[in-house]
Scaffold this motif. Structure first.
Motif, PDB file in Angstrom:
ATOM      1  N   GLY A  32       0.825  -1.205   0.000  1.00  0.00           N
ATOM      2  CA  GLY A  32       0.000   0.000   0.000  1.00  0.00           C
ATOM      3  C   GLY A  32       0.855   1.249   0.000  1.00  0.00           C
ATOM      4  N   LEU A  33       1.920   1.217   0.789  1.00  0.00           N
ATOM      5  CA  LEU A  33       2.859   2.344   0.834  1.00  0.00           C
ATOM      6  C   LEU A  33       3.447   2.604  -0.543  1.00  0.00           C
ATOM      7  N   TYR A  34       3.926   1.557  -1.171  1.00  0.00           N
ATOM      8  CA  TYR A  34       4.536   1.677  -2.495  1.00  0.00           C
ATOM      9  C   TYR A  34       3.544   2.268  -3.489  1.00  0.00           C
ATOM     10  N   THR A  35       2.337   1.735  -3.501  1.00  0.00           N
ATOM     11  CA  THR A  35       1.318   2.212  -4.443  1.00  0.00           C
ATOM     12  C   THR A  35       0.964   3.664  -4.190  1.00  0.00           C
ATOM     13  N   ASP A  36       0.753   4.003  -2.928  1.00  0.00           N
ATOM     14  CA  ASP A  36       0.401   5.390  -2.602  1.00  0.00           C
ATOM     15  C   ASP A  36       1.505   6.346  -3.026  1.00  0.00           C
ATOM     16  N   MET A  37       2.750   5.933  -2.824  1.00  0.00           N
ATOM     17  CA  MET A  37       3.865   6.807  -3.193  1.00  0.00           C
ATOM     18  C   MET A  37       3.944   6.971  -4.704  1.00  0.00           C
ATOM     19  N   MET A  38       3.686   5.917  -5.427  1.00  0.00           N
ATOM     20  CA  MET A  38       3.699   6.007  -6.891  1.00  0.00           C
ATOM     21  C   MET A  38       2.607   6.955  -7.371  1.00  0.00           C
ATOM     22  N   ILE A  39       1.448   6.843  -6.755  1.00  0.00           N
ATOM     23  CA  ILE A  39       0.345   7.720  -7.149  1.00  0.00           C
ATOM     24  C   ILE A  39       0.694   9.170  -6.835  1.00  0.00           C
ATOM     25  N   MET A  92     -12.357   1.042   4.647  1.00  0.00           N
ATOM     26  CA  MET A  92     -13.516   1.889   4.413  1.00  0.00           C
ATOM     27  C   MET A  92     -13.993   1.635   2.996  1.00  0.00           C
ATOM     28  N   ALA A  93     -13.447   2.325   2.050  1.00  0.00           N
ATOM     29  CA  ALA A  93     -13.837   2.082   0.661  1.00  0.00           C
ATOM     30  C   ALA A  93     -12.718   2.612  -0.203  1.00  0.00           C
ATOM     31  N   GLY A  94     -12.408   1.898  -1.240  1.00  0.00           N
ATOM     32  CA  GLY A  94     -11.377   2.378  -2.144  1.00  0.00           C
ATOM     33  C   GLY A  94     -10.006   2.504  -1.498  1.00  0.00           C
ATOM     34  N   ALA A  95      -9.778   1.744  -0.442  1.00  0.00           N
ATOM     35  CA  ALA A  95      -8.507   1.895   0.263  1.00  0.00           C
ATOM     36  C   ALA A  95      -7.431   0.987  -0.282  1.00  0.00           C
ATOM     37  N   GLY A  96      -7.824   0.019  -1.109  1.00  0.00           N
ATOM     38  CA  GLY A  96      -6.805  -0.856  -1.672  1.00  0.00           C
ATOM     39  C   GLY A  96      -6.904  -2.297  -1.224  1.00  0.00           C
ATOM     40  N   ALA A  97      -8.052  -2.703  -0.707  1.00  0.00           N
ATOM     41  CA  ALA A  97      -8.191  -4.074  -0.201  1.00  0.00           C
ATOM     42  C   ALA A  97      -8.094  -5.098  -1.326  1.00  0.00           C
ATOM     43  N   SER A  98      -8.786  -4.842  -2.424  1.00  0.00           N
ATOM     44  CA  SER A  98      -8.759  -5.799  -3.531  1.00  0.00           C
ATOM     45  C   SER A  98      -7.360  -5.913  -4.109  1.00  0.00           C
ATOM     46  N   MET A  99      -6.708  -4.790  -4.250  1.00  0.00           N
ATOM     47  CA  MET A  99      -5.356  -4.780  -4.794  1.00  0.00           C
ATOM     48  C   MET A  99      -4.420  -5.596  -3.913  1.00  0.00           C
ATOM     49  N   SER A 100      -4.555  -5.405  -2.597  1.00  0.00           N
ATOM     50  CA  SER A 100      -3.696  -6.143  -1.672  1.00  0.00           C
ATOM     51  C   SER A 100      -3.967  -7.632  -1.739  1.00  0.00           C
ATOM     52  N   GLN A 111     -14.678  -6.858  -8.659  1.00  0.00           N
ATOM     53  CA  GLN A 111     -13.617  -6.703  -9.642  1.00  0.00           C
ATOM     54  C   GLN A 111     -14.033  -7.438 -10.912  1.00  0.00           C
ATOM     55  N   ASN A 112     -13.333  -7.184 -11.979  1.00  0.00           N
ATOM     56  CA  ASN A 112     -13.589  -7.887 -13.234  1.00  0.00           C
ATOM     57  C   ASN A 112     -12.652  -9.091 -13.312  1.00  0.00           C
ATOM     58  N   PRO A 113     -13.204 -10.303 -13.261  1.00  0.00           N
ATOM     59  CA  PRO A 113     -12.335 -11.481 -13.214  1.00  0.00           C
ATOM     60  C   PRO A 113     -11.480 -11.639 -14.467  1.00  0.00           C
ATOM     61  N   ASN A 114     -11.998 -11.199 -15.621  1.00  0.00           N
ATOM     62  CA  ASN A 114     -11.188 -11.305 -16.833  1.00  0.00           C
ATOM     63  C   ASN A 114      -9.987 -10.380 -16.762  1.00  0.00           C
ATOM     64  N   ALA A 115     -10.213  -9.191 -16.242  1.00  0.00           N
ATOM     65  CA  ALA A 115      -9.114  -8.236 -16.109  1.00  0.00           C
ATOM     66  C   ALA A 115      -8.058  -8.769 -15.135  1.00  0.00           C
TER      67      ALA A 115
END
Lengths: 171, 162
Positions: free
Chosen positions: A26-33, B10-18, B42-46
């Motif tokens: 998360g840190l890395y991504t936030d910093m890139m953004i 909360m929302a849009g914090a990066g949970a899916s990405m993590s 999320q889009n499974p194909n993506a």
């Protein structure tokens, strides 16, 4: 104990589950953004951890970068605005003087910036399910009063908080 | 169930990405295991495309249906995925990544949090299958507040933030 409001909480039920990965990623991504789409108020980044060898922390972070040059450029771009700090594990859930000092010291060097904190700490935050009036809310996070106060103003934002569910992470 | 990692955001914090990032690494770390990544928005194909980009088409073909990315709108689908996964590869270790905050809830009890599928029958089935199959682990579960929870939380923020 007071409530804090991290934007993302990563709770592990056993070691090796991926808390550091989540927080550091998360840190890395936030910093890139921030680097490519800077906010109007500059942001400085502080990563705190309490269970690794400090050299390992740096090594771990460099692994997010494809190569040395990429990493060197990144460090240059964020000179003075970025720190990885290792602190001692908390003796009790209420005592976080070392962490508080680290955050305030970093914030003092960047008085105009908003400080985003990535707290990969175990035994610092406690997850619970009721708020002070006994109402059940899906999750709340508490920590010692003095540490919670660090995040109370507009200058320091608790972005990610890690916690271990078994190390007093549950009230 | 108690997942290895539970993320609350909360929302849009990066949970899916993590969560997806952990899947990408797990595929490399455990070359002989099976993976189910379930997502509700999320889009499974993506996501699958990201894996192809990372590991190459050939490697993904070799992995075949040991790596599954699926969308789910009901927790019944999660329970069924477990059933199917075990039927396909009864001797393998299965890793589940539940990036489905809309289908999960957490109940915090004395001995810690219990993450549950929102449909009680499906939850019971899922837990039963987990208990009977020690080779199945829920590696990640992502949770998010419901609107009701957010309202309660907002009240709390007013009380404790000066």
């Amino acid at each position: 104990m007071k409530y804090v409001f991290p934007e993302m909480i990563a709770a592990q039920s056993r070691p090796g589950a991926g808390v550091t990965n989540t927080v550091m990623g998360g840190l890395y991504t936030d910093m890139m953004i921030e680097r490519h789409q800077p906010e109007s108020r500059p942001i400085s980044f502080l990563y705190l951890e309490d269970e690794m060898n400090p050299a390992s922390v740096w090594l771990r972070f460099t692994q997010y970068f494809g190569n040395d040059e990429h990493y060197r450029k990144f460090v240059t771009d964020f000179e003075g605005r970025f720190e990885l700090v290792s602190v001692s594990p908390a003796a009790t859930i209420g005592d976080h003087s070392e962490k508080i000092a680290a955050i305030l010291k970093f914030a003092a060097t960047r008085p105009d910036d908003e400080i985003w904190v990535y707290a990969d700490l175990h035994g610092t935050f406690r997850l619970s399910c009721t708020n002070a009036s006994g109402m059940v809310v899906p999750f709340t996070v508490e920590t010692g009063d003095a540490f919670a106060d660090v995040f109370a103003g507009p200058d320091v934002r608790l972005r990610y908080a890690g916690l271990s569910l078994k190390l007093g992470g549950r009230s | 169930m108690l997942p290895k990692l539970i993320t609350f955001s909360m929302a849009g914090a990066g949970a899916s990405m993590s969560a997806f990032n952990l899947l990408v690494q797990a595929i490399k770390r455990f070359p002989n295991d099976a993976f189910y990544y379930v997502t509700d928005e999320q889009n499974p194909n993506a996501l699958f495309h990201e894996l192809v980009v990372k590991y190459g088409r050939e490697h993904m073909e070799e992995l075949g249906n040991r790596v599954n990315i699926m969308q789910a709108y009901r927790s019944k689908a999660i329970a069924e995925a477990l059933d199917i996964s075990l039927a396909n590869y009864p001797d393998m270790h299965h890793h589940f990544f539940l990036d489905t905050p809309s289908l999960l809830k957490v109940v915090v009890e004395d001995n810690g949090p219990d993450v549950q599928l929102d449909e009680p029958d499906e939850n019971a089935f899922f837990n039963l299958m987990l208990a009977k199959n020690p080779k199945v682990t829920v590696d990640v579960a992502t949770l998010r507040m419901s609107p009701k929870g957010l309202a309660a939380f907002a009240t709390e923020v007013k009380r404790t933030v000066k």
